[in-house]
Design an enzyme around this catalytic site. Structure first.
Site, short mmCIF file in Angstrom:
data_model
loop_
_atom_site.label_atom_id
_atom_site.label_comp_id
_atom_site.label_asym_id
_atom_site.label_seq_id
_atom_site.Cartn_x
_atom_site.Cartn_y
_atom_site.Cartn_z
N ASP A 154 0.82 -1.22 0.00
CA ASP A 154 0.00 0.00 0.00
C ASP A 154 0.85 1.27 0.00
O ASP A 154 0.33 2.36 -0.20
CB ASP A 154 -0.93 -0.01 1.22
CG ASP A 154 -2.09 0.96 1.08
OD1 ASP A 154 -2.52 1.21 -0.05
OD2 ASP A 154 -2.58 1.45 2.12
N SER B 275 -7.64 5.12 -0.48
CA SER B 275 -7.79 3.81 -1.11
C SER B 275 -9.26 3.40 -1.07
O SER B 275 -9.91 3.51 -0.03
CB SER B 275 -6.94 2.76 -0.38
OG SER B 275 -5.59 3.14 -0.36
N GLN C 28 -4.95 -1.64 -7.20
CA GLN C 28 -5.73 -0.80 -6.29
C GLN C 28 -6.40 0.33 -7.07
O GLN C 28 -5.81 0.88 -8.00
CB GLN C 28 -4.83 -0.19 -5.21
CG GLN C 28 -5.57 0.66 -4.19
CD GLN C 28 -4.62 1.29 -3.17
OE1 GLN C 28 -4.25 2.44 -3.29
NE2 GLN C 28 -4.22 0.51 -2.18
#
Length: 306
Positions: free
Chosen positions: A214, A238, A288
């Site tokens: 991430d 996110s 993502q």
């Protein structure tokens, strides 16, 4: 495994990743995760995703390794709060096990996760070739990029890099520095490893890579525009996060994260990444989508997300 040097730059931080991945068992299929000790400004979605994977993995037999993880983020977590992970056992077949995880804090659910595990079997094999980059031992510590770069950028490093329990080696100029110079780029390559040894449990290593995946992922959607989080011009979050684990690896040894963005529009950005070990084997893949909201010039600066 010992690590002779750290990229902390003297920042007070949670130096160990492994304790964050050791969940407390509350009752059968219910676990509690801790927050980072120095989490003073914002929560980190990668930690929630990693802990959700650990929770799911604690409910399957040792012969099954995680091969896919799909996260939907529902709302930001509360800074400093513990998180409860409830696992639902959806299926245990001959080769696969499926789990659903709900992560909740006092304010309600913060994410839902679907996790699949596989016993592994023989099959066709091919793999993506790694990019040609310097070895991590040939690259300077991340903190050195920010030395004498100015208080504003130095504060960015202390808050958003020094606060994470990982070591980093950037292959090229880090995002906030390239953005200052208005230099668009198509991607980001960075070597990452846990600061502390992680033992031999494959689930721990998969969760550690989930945590690290991430970092800078959504930020890569700003690189083609010569922008970066922390400039006050954009705020991000996110929305969902998916990972696939291809082969065994160690997250306490250097792994190359090759990240980029094939698309951005409508206030969102799609990003992807490939993770290679030092031998050049592709060990994991990540995708993502995130919010990329422009901040009007007159609006007060908001907290960035990396």
């Amino acid at each position: 495994m010992t690590h002779p040097a750290s990229d902390s730059g003297g920042v007070a931080l949670t130096s160990a990743l492994r304790p964050l991945l050791e969940l407390e068992t509350i009752q059968e299929d219910v676990f509690r995760g801790r927050s980072r000790e120095n989490e003073s400004t914002r929560t980190f979605g990668g930690l929630f995703a990693a802990q959700a994977l650990v929770a799911a993995g604690r409910t399957v037999t040792d012969d099954r390794a995680a091969h896919s993880l799909h996260i939907v983020f529902l709302r930001p977590g509360a800074v400093g709060a513990t998180t409860e992970y409830t696992v639902e056992k959806l299926r245990d077949g001959r080769g696969f096990s499926s789990r659903r995880v709900v992560a909740a804090q006092t304010g309600g659910d913060i994410l839902h996760a679907s996790v699949s595990f596989h016993v592994g079997e023989d099959g066709y094999e091919h793999t993506l070739r790694p990019p040609t980059v310097p070895d991590p031992d040939e690259l300077p510590p991340a903190a050195s990029w920010f030395t004498a770069a100015g208080a504003e950028v130095d504060d960015w490093y202390n808050t958003y890099l020094g606060s994470h329990p990982v070591d980093l080696r950037f292959v090229g100029e880090p995002p906030p520095l390239s953005a200052r110079r208005g230099r668009p780029s198509t991607g980001l390559q960075v070597w990452i490893r846990s600061r502390d040894p992680l033992g031999d449990d494959p689930l721990t290593h998969a969760s550690a890579v989930t945590y690290a995946s991430d970092l800078f992922l959504l930020a890569s959607a700003l690189l083609p525009h010569g922008q970066a989080f922390g400039t006050g011009s954009v705020v991000g979050a996110s929305l969902d996060h998916s990972m696939w684990f291809h082969r065994p690896f160690r997250a306490d040894d250097w792994l190359l994260f090759d990240k980029g963005s094939p698309w951005a529009g409508s206030g969102r950005g799609l990003t992807n990444g490939s993770v290679f070990d030092r031998s050049g084997q592709l060990v994991a893949s990540v995708i993502q989508e995130g919010l990329l909201r422009r901040v009007p010039a007159a609006a007060p600066q908001q907290q960035p997300v990396v």
